[in-house]
Scaffold this motif. Structure first.
Motif, PDB file in Angstrom:
ATOM      1  N   MET A  17       0.950  -1.026  -0.077  1.00 57.55           N
ATOM      2  CA  MET A  17       0.148   0.031   0.017  1.00 57.55           C
ATOM      3  C   MET A  17       0.927   1.322  -0.069  1.00 57.55           C
ATOM      4  O   MET A  17       0.381   2.326  -0.574  1.00 57.55           O
ATOM      5  N   ALA A  18       2.079   1.142   0.585  1.00 62.20           N
ATOM      6  CA  ALA A  18       2.994   2.125   0.673  1.00 62.20           C
ATOM      7  C   ALA A  18       3.288   2.710  -0.850  1.00 62.20           C
ATOM      8  O   ALA A  18       3.250   4.158  -0.928  1.00 62.20           O
ATOM      9  N   ARG A  19       3.555   1.988  -1.571  1.00 57.82           N
ATOM     10  CA  ARG A  19       3.915   2.171  -3.033  1.00 57.82           C
ATOM     11  C   ARG A  19       2.780   2.991  -3.748  1.00 57.82           C
ATOM     12  O   ARG A  19       2.956   3.860  -4.418  1.00 57.82           O
ATOM     13  N   LYS A  20       1.627   2.496  -3.468  1.00 59.67           N
ATOM     14  CA  LYS A  20       0.319   3.130  -4.063  1.00 59.67           C
ATOM     15  C   LYS A  20       0.270   4.433  -3.602  1.00 59.67           C
ATOM     16  O   LYS A  20       0.051   5.361  -4.382  1.00 59.67           O
ATOM     17  N   ASP A  21       0.343   4.806  -2.242  1.00 60.64           N
ATOM     18  CA  ASP A  21       0.311   6.145  -1.807  1.00 60.64           C
ATOM     19  C   ASP A  21       1.434   7.061  -2.320  1.00 60.64           C
ATOM     20  O   ASP A  21       1.211   8.263  -2.774  1.00 60.64           O
ATOM     21  N   ALA A  22       2.661   6.531  -2.405  1.00 64.59           N
ATOM     22  CA  ALA A  22       3.527   7.222  -2.867  1.00 64.59           C
ATOM     23  C   ALA A  22       3.210   7.704  -4.412  1.00 64.59           C
ATOM     24  O   ALA A  22       3.764   8.605  -4.972  1.00 64.59           O
ATOM     25  N   LEU A  23       2.768   6.639  -5.177  1.00 68.53           N
ATOM     26  CA  LEU A  23       2.450   6.954  -6.721  1.00 68.53           C
ATOM     27  C   LEU A  23       1.488   8.085  -6.895  1.00 68.53           C
ATOM     28  O   LEU A  23       1.464   8.899  -7.609  1.00 68.53           O
ATOM     29  N   LYS A  24       0.590   8.276  -5.806  1.00 70.14           N
ATOM     30  CA  LYS A  24      -0.472   9.008  -5.797  1.00 70.14           C
ATOM     31  C   LYS A  24       0.150  10.382  -5.756  1.00 70.14           C
ATOM     32  O   LYS A  24      -0.098  11.466  -5.992  1.00 70.14           O
ATOM     33  N   ILE A  60      10.853   0.532 -10.720  1.00 65.48           N
ATOM     34  CA  ILE A  60      11.883   1.576 -10.463  1.00 65.48           C
ATOM     35  C   ILE A  60      11.704   2.040  -8.908  1.00 65.48           C
ATOM     36  O   ILE A  60      10.331   2.241  -8.318  1.00 65.48           O
ATOM     37  N   PRO A  61      12.573   1.898  -8.057  1.00 61.11           N
ATOM     38  CA  PRO A  61      12.341   2.300  -6.638  1.00 61.11           C
ATOM     39  C   PRO A  61      11.854   3.515  -6.503  1.00 61.11           C
ATOM     40  O   PRO A  61      12.059   4.693  -7.015  1.00 61.11           O
ATOM     41  N   ILE A  62      10.951   3.728  -5.542  1.00 57.28           N
ATOM     42  CA  ILE A  62      10.303   4.902  -5.091  1.00 57.28           C
ATOM     43  C   ILE A  62      11.132   6.097  -4.858  1.00 57.28           C
ATOM     44  O   ILE A  62      10.898   7.348  -5.179  1.00 57.28           O
ATOM     45  N   ALA A  63      12.235   5.739  -4.278  1.00 60.76           N
ATOM     46  CA  ALA A  63      13.211   6.882  -3.852  1.00 60.76           C
ATOM     47  C   ALA A  63      13.872   7.521  -5.235  1.00 60.76           C
ATOM     48  O   ALA A  63      13.923   8.684  -5.116  1.00 60.76           O
ATOM     49  N   ARG A  64      13.927   6.669  -6.231  1.00 63.64           N
ATOM     50  CA  ARG A  64      14.364   7.463  -7.579  1.00 63.64           C
ATOM     51  C   ARG A  64      13.241   8.166  -8.257  1.00 63.64           C
ATOM     52  O   ARG A  64      13.528   9.315  -8.561  1.00 63.64           O
ATOM     53  N   LEU A  65      12.280   7.652  -8.201  1.00 65.32           N
ATOM     54  CA  LEU A  65      11.040   8.558  -8.695  1.00 65.32           C
ATOM     55  C   LEU A  65      10.782   9.801  -7.793  1.00 65.32           C
ATOM     56  O   LEU A  65      10.106  10.656  -8.444  1.00 65.32           O
TER      57      LEU A  65
END
Length: 148
Positions: free
Chosen positions: A1-8, A91-96
């Protein structure tokens, strides 16, 4: 869920960056067209020309960034965002978070940059076209201009 929130959050960030770039480009395009009409001072005219050139180059840079942001937003809508175009891994969230419109992971980006340094990369036709256009502009003589 953390990745989805970060993408939002990244989506909202990209939308806001896009709006800011559009506003900035609109202002710079207006500034690029302005001139010191009637100015007889060659120093003022030269300064105005250099300022317009700088605004033009900044607008081109921001335009390329806007294209990348639009591509990232399209990838989000299509469900491809955050997946490396080179290897297909996430792609790692940190890079995004650092570069939200990237389309490659660090390893694939290093590979591409290594090929560029070695002279093996695909040609950058956009840069070549821009260089050619600048050369043609420099070769233009006053006699070729239809001034009245």
């Amino acid at each position: 869920m953390a990745r989805k929130d970060a993408l939002k959050r990244l989506y909202n960030q990209l939308v806001s960056q896009r709006a800011a770039l559009r506003q900035s480009l609109s202002e710079e395009i207006g500034l690029t067209g302005e001139s010191a009409a009637g100015s007889s001072d060659p120093v003022d005219a030269a300064y105005d020309d250099s300022e317009r050139e700088l605004n033009s180059q900044l607008a081109a840079l921001e335009g390329r960034e806007l294209v990348r942001i639009e591509a990232a937003l399209t990838a989000m809508r299509e469900g491809r965002y955050g997946v490396c175009e080179g290897c297909g891994k996430a792609i790692p969230i940190a890079r995004l978070q650092v570069l939200p419109y990237t389309s490659s992971c660090v390893d694939c980006q290093r590979t591409v940059e290594g090929r560029r340094r070695a002279g093996q990369a695909d040609a950058d036709w956009e840069s070549a076209w821009e260089h050619g256009a600048r050369q043609r502009d420099q070769e233009l003589s006053v006699r070729e201009l239809d001034m009245q």
